[in-house]
Scaffold this motif. Structure first.
Motif, PDB file in Angstrom:
ATOM      1  N   LEU A  54       1.667  -7.269  -3.506  1.00  0.00           N
ATOM      2  CA  LEU A  54       2.088  -5.869  -3.629  1.00  0.00           C
ATOM      3  C   LEU A  54       1.370  -4.999  -2.615  1.00  0.00           C
ATOM      4  O   LEU A  54       0.146  -5.059  -2.475  1.00  0.00           O
ATOM      5  N   THR A  55       2.135  -4.192  -1.904  1.00  0.00           N
ATOM      6  CA  THR A  55       1.574  -3.149  -1.041  1.00  0.00           C
ATOM      7  C   THR A  55       2.234  -1.840  -1.436  1.00  0.00           C
ATOM      8  O   THR A  55       3.446  -1.662  -1.246  1.00  0.00           O
ATOM      9  N   ASP A  56       1.445  -0.927  -1.999  1.00  0.00           N
ATOM     10  CA  ASP A  56       1.968   0.368  -2.448  1.00  0.00           C
ATOM     11  C   ASP A  56       1.431   1.475  -1.547  1.00  0.00           C
ATOM     12  O   ASP A  56       0.242   1.794  -1.576  1.00  0.00           O
ATOM     13  N   GLN A  57       2.317   2.044  -0.740  1.00  0.00           N
ATOM     14  CA  GLN A  57       1.934   3.120   0.180  1.00  0.00           C
ATOM     15  C   GLN A  57       2.481   4.475  -0.278  1.00  0.00           C
ATOM     16  O   GLN A  57       2.480   5.434   0.489  1.00  0.00           O
TER      17      GLN A  57
ATOM     18  N   GLY B 201       1.324   6.430  -2.736  1.00  0.00           N
ATOM     19  CA  GLY B 201       0.304   7.390  -3.147  1.00  0.00           C
ATOM     20  C   GLY B 201       0.634   8.078  -4.454  1.00  0.00           C
ATOM     21  O   GLY B 201       0.037   9.102  -4.794  1.00  0.00           O
ATOM     22  N   ASP B 202       1.572   7.527  -5.186  1.00  0.00           N
ATOM     23  CA  ASP B 202       2.010   8.126  -6.447  1.00  0.00           C
ATOM     24  C   ASP B 202       1.453   7.305  -7.612  1.00  0.00           C
ATOM     25  O   ASP B 202       1.660   6.090  -7.695  1.00  0.00           O
ATOM     26  N   GLU B 203       0.760   7.981  -8.536  1.00  0.00           N
ATOM     27  CA  GLU B 203       0.100   7.297  -9.655  1.00  0.00           C
ATOM     28  C   GLU B 203       1.090   6.627 -10.591  1.00  0.00           C
ATOM     29  O   GLU B 203       0.875   5.494 -11.049  1.00  0.00           O
ATOM     30  N   MET B 204       2.218   7.271 -10.884  1.00  0.00           N
ATOM     31  CA  MET B 204       3.208   6.708 -11.799  1.00  0.00           C
ATOM     32  C   MET B 204       3.855   5.459 -11.206  1.00  0.00           C
ATOM     33  O   MET B 204       4.041   4.435 -11.895  1.00  0.00           O
ATOM     34  N   ILE B 205       4.191   5.551  -9.929  1.00  0.00           N
ATOM     35  CA  ILE B 205       4.799   4.397  -9.253  1.00  0.00           C
ATOM     36  C   ILE B 205       3.818   3.238  -9.185  1.00  0.00           C
ATOM     37  O   ILE B 205       4.175   2.078  -9.451  1.00  0.00           O
ATOM     38  N   ASN B 206       2.579   3.551  -8.859  1.00  0.00           N
ATOM     39  CA  ASN B 206       1.556   2.519  -8.761  1.00  0.00           C
ATOM     40  C   ASN B 206       1.325   1.830 -10.101  1.00  0.00           C
ATOM     41  O   ASN B 206       1.181   0.601 -10.161  1.00  0.00           O
ATOM     42  N   GLU B 207       1.305   2.591 -11.182  1.00  0.00           N
ATOM     43  CA  GLU B 207       1.126   2.013 -12.517  1.00  0.00           C
ATOM     44  C   GLU B 207       2.264   1.031 -12.832  1.00  0.00           C
ATOM     45  O   GLU B 207       2.033  -0.063 -13.363  1.00  0.00           O
ATOM     46  N   PHE B 208       3.467   1.424 -12.489  1.00  0.00           N
ATOM     47  CA  PHE B 208       4.654   0.593 -12.726  1.00  0.00           C
ATOM     48  C   PHE B 208       4.574  -0.714 -11.933  1.00  0.00           C
ATOM     49  O   PHE B 208       4.816  -1.812 -12.475  1.00  0.00           O
ATOM     50  N   LEU B 209       4.219  -0.619 -10.655  1.00  0.00           N
ATOM     51  CA  LEU B 209       4.174  -1.796  -9.793  1.00  0.00           C
ATOM     52  C   LEU B 209       2.985  -2.700 -10.114  1.00  0.00           C
ATOM     53  O   LEU B 209       3.099  -3.932 -10.052  1.00  0.00           O
ATOM     54  N   ILE B 210       1.857  -2.109 -10.461  1.00  0.00           N
ATOM     55  CA  ILE B 210       0.673  -2.895 -10.833  1.00  0.00           C
ATOM     56  C   ILE B 210       0.955  -3.717 -12.094  1.00  0.00           C
ATOM     57  O   ILE B 210       0.551  -4.885 -12.207  1.00  0.00           O
ATOM     58  N   TYR B 211       1.691  -3.130 -13.037  1.00  0.00           N
ATOM     59  CA  TYR B 211       2.024  -3.867 -14.253  1.00  0.00           C
ATOM     60  C   TYR B 211       2.932  -5.055 -13.929  1.00  0.00           C
ATOM     61  O   TYR B 211       2.770  -6.150 -14.471  1.00  0.00           O
ATOM     62  N   GLU B 212       3.870  -4.849 -12.999  1.00  0.00           N
ATOM     63  CA  GLU B 212       4.732  -5.957 -12.578  1.00  0.00           C
ATOM     64  C   GLU B 212       3.909  -7.052 -11.908  1.00  0.00           C
ATOM     65  O   GLU B 212       4.173  -8.241 -12.091  1.00  0.00           O
ATOM     66  N   LYS B 213       2.885  -6.631 -11.166  1.00  0.00           N
ATOM     67  CA  LYS B 213       2.017  -7.608 -10.506  1.00  0.00           C
ATOM     68  C   LYS B 213       1.241  -8.429 -11.535  1.00  0.00           C
ATOM     69  O   LYS B 213       1.063  -9.644 -11.378  1.00  0.00           O
ATOM     70  N   LYS B 214       0.773  -7.769 -12.587  1.00  0.00           N
ATOM     71  CA  LYS B 214       0.049  -8.477 -13.653  1.00  0.00           C
ATOM     72  C   LYS B 214       0.928  -9.544 -14.294  1.00  0.00           C
ATOM     73  O   LYS B 214       0.443 -10.596 -14.729  1.00  0.00           O
ATOM     74  N   LEU B 215       2.218  -9.265 -14.355  1.00  0.00           N
ATOM     75  CA  LEU B 215       3.170 -10.222 -14.931  1.00  0.00           C
ATOM     76  C   LEU B 215       3.651 -11.241 -13.906  1.00  0.00           C
ATOM     77  O   LEU B 215       4.489 -12.098 -14.219  1.00  0.00           O
TER      78      LEU B 215
ATOM     79  N   ILE C 245       6.325  -7.151  -2.545  1.00  0.00           N
ATOM     80  CA  ILE C 245       6.881  -5.800  -2.640  1.00  0.00           C
ATOM     81  C   ILE C 245       6.142  -4.850  -1.697  1.00  0.00           C
ATOM     82  O   ILE C 245       4.914  -4.858  -1.649  1.00  0.00           O
ATOM     83  N   LEU C 246       6.912  -4.098  -0.963  1.00  0.00           N
ATOM     84  CA  LEU C 246       6.363  -3.006  -0.165  1.00  0.00           C
ATOM     85  C   LEU C 246       7.017  -1.715  -0.653  1.00  0.00           C
ATOM     86  O   LEU C 246       8.254  -1.576  -0.618  1.00  0.00           O
ATOM     87  N   ALA C 247       6.190  -0.775  -1.159  1.00  0.00           N
ATOM     88  CA  ALA C 247       6.675   0.522  -1.627  1.00  0.00           C
ATOM     89  C   ALA C 247       6.119   1.597  -0.706  1.00  0.00           C
ATOM     90  O   ALA C 247       4.933   1.605  -0.387  1.00  0.00           O
TER      91      ALA C 247
ATOM     92  N   LEU D  55       8.642  12.822 -10.605  1.00  0.00           N
ATOM     93  CA  LEU D  55       8.539  11.566  -9.870  1.00  0.00           C
ATOM     94  C   LEU D  55       9.237  11.691  -8.522  1.00  0.00           C
ATOM     95  O   LEU D  55      10.398  12.090  -8.449  1.00  0.00           O
ATOM     96  N   ARG D  56       8.531  11.341  -7.482  1.00  0.00           N
ATOM     97  CA  ARG D  56       9.096  11.435  -6.136  1.00  0.00           C
ATOM     98  C   ARG D  56      10.070  10.289  -5.871  1.00  0.00           C
ATOM     99  O   ARG D  56      10.036   9.238  -6.512  1.00  0.00           O
ATOM    100  N   ASP D  57      10.982  10.499  -4.912  1.00  0.00           N
ATOM    101  CA  ASP D  57      11.823   9.411  -4.422  1.00  0.00           C
ATOM    102  C   ASP D  57      10.957   8.498  -3.557  1.00  0.00           C
ATOM    103  O   ASP D  57       9.979   8.952  -2.940  1.00  0.00           O
ATOM    104  N   PHE D  58      11.323   7.217  -3.498  1.00  0.00           N
ATOM    105  CA  PHE D  58      10.553   6.305  -2.654  1.00  0.00           C
ATOM    106  C   PHE D  58      11.435   5.120  -2.231  1.00  0.00           C
ATOM    107  O   PHE D  58      12.541   4.927  -2.743  1.00  0.00           O
ATOM    108  N   ASP D  59      10.921   4.361  -1.263  1.00  0.00           N
ATOM    109  CA  ASP D  59      11.652   3.205  -0.740  1.00  0.00           C
ATOM    110  C   ASP D  59      10.963   1.912  -1.151  1.00  0.00           C
ATOM    111  O   ASP D  59       9.735   1.868  -1.293  1.00  0.00           O
ATOM    112  N   LEU D  60      11.778   0.868  -1.297  1.00  0.00           N
ATOM    113  CA  LEU D  60      11.237  -0.438  -1.661  1.00  0.00           C
ATOM    114  C   LEU D  60      11.831  -1.524  -0.769  1.00  0.00           C
ATOM    115  O   LEU D  60      13.011  -1.489  -0.431  1.00  0.00           O
TER     116      LEU D  60
END
Length: 369
Positions: A324-327, A329-343, A366-368, A305-310
């Motif tokens: 949510l804006t996810d920049q 490009g990481d699938e694991m990070i996107n899955e995590f943030l998309i699930y938070e968006k669903k909630l 959120i901006l990632a 998992l890469r480091d990233f900024d929020l």
């Protein structure tokens, strides 16, 4: 069960001592407020029931009296005193007077009840506020290992001395709290007069200021000096002021302790993505009563998992919304943030839940990257 939800089920966020105290204060305020609303509801129902009973009784007697009146009018015919005779015979004026008199007695009784009960709640809230502020000062002193203790502030005005201690020793910024402190001193003035002088007041400058602020919610009998609380809105305002005050105070306490509550919440939240992740370089880019903009770096400590900024915005709103804006490009990070968006940000809101004394909705963005 989703893996992120599974994490939150198995891993409860730990509270620090200050957070626990504020949660206890919140619970106490909720109990007092709930008790006030339930009692007020019951009181209004009893009042209306008695008024209705009086109205029904009057209406029943009025109909009987009107029959007697009409019959008397027929008997007296064109007599110039027919109306007077009929009115006396029927008792219409008497029962109308009795109805109005009974209504005034009922209103007076329940107005006195509202005054008495409101004053008891005012006194209880004042005592709660005074004791809890002192407790916050004491615990903050212990956590930060301050040599100067709240007990060193020799003052009989415990409310003000606690706030002064938090400002001067704990270095909490109290400028944003001034409007609440002003209100507290006004309620303190009223409380002291109620407790120590049996609700007798002189029409001085302080009382005139309070009366101007609350208009017809309180009144002063100039002949007797007796102060009466006439509307429930007076106590409702007190509850609102206390809730807003403690919400803002906790934000300021957390700032003075390097945002430990918010950081702890963010670390707990991000570990659902990867239990080795930690936040770094945390700061507020915007910090107002209505809006907080947080920025930080997520250190993954994981080769997969890469480091990233929020950047996260929490803004008070009428309705909960989530962007949510996810920049990354990481699938694991996107899955995590998309699930938070669903909630709609449920787990994110848990981070700032300790600060929420008035059950606010938030616009969350959120901006990632």
């Amino acid at each position: 069960m989703n893996k992120f939800t599974f994490y939150h089920v198995l891993n409860e966020k730990k509270e620090n001592n200050i957070e626990k105290i504020f949660q206890e204060i919140k619970n106490q305020i909720i109990i007092y407020h709930r008790q006030f609303n339930l009692t007020l509801k019951s009181y209004k129902k009893e009042w209306n029931d008695e008024l209705k009973k009086n109205d029904d009784s009057y209406e029943k007697q009025r109909k009987k009296s009107e029959k007697i009146y009409n019959k008397a009018i027929e008997e007296y015919g064109d007599d110039v005193y027919a109306h007077t005779y009929a009115n006396n015979a029927s008792g219409l004026s008497v029962i109308a007077h009795q109805h109005q008199s009974t209504k005034e007695d009922i209103d007076r009784e329940y107005e006195e009840f509202l005054d008495l009960y409101s004053k008891s709640i005012l006194i209880a809230l004042y005592s709660l506020n005074e004791s809890e502020l002192n407790r916050i000062a004491v615990v903050s002193s212990e956590i930060l290992n301050k040599k100067i203790k709240p007990s060193h502030f020799d003052s009989r005005n415990y409310l003000i001395s606690s706030i002064t201690y938090l400002n001067l020793v704990i270095e909490i910024e109290t400028e944003t709290l001034e409007k609440y402190i002003t209100s507290f001193t006004q309620y303190q003035y009223l409380r002291n007069g109620i407790v120590h002088n049996s609700s007798k007041f002189k029409e001085d400058k302080t009382l005139k200021t309070i009366q101007s602020k609350f208009k017809d919610a309180i009144s002063l009998n100039k002949a007797t000096g007796n102060l009466r609380i006439r509307k429930a809105s007076f106590i409702k305002d007190y509850f609102q002021i206390i809730k807003e005050f403690y919400e803002n105070l906790l934000w300021q306490v957390d700032l003075s302790q390097d945002s430990i509550i918010v950081k702890n919440g963010l670390n707990h939240w991000i570990k659902a993505l990867n239990n080795k992740s930690e936040i770094e370089q945390f700061k507020y880019e915007k910090f107002t009563e209505k809006e907080k903009l947080l920025s930080f770096k997520v250190k993954s400590n994981n080769e997969e998992l890469r480091d990233f900024d929020l950047k996260i915005i929490f803004k008070k709103s009428e309705n909960r919304t989530f962007e949510l804006t996810d920049q990354t490009g990481d699938e694991m990070i996107n899955e995590f943030l998309i699930y938070e968006k669903k909630l709609e940000g449920d787990y994110l809101v848990d981070i700032i839940k300790p600060f929420d004394f008035i059950y606010t909705n938030y616009y969350i963005k959120i901006l990632a990257y």
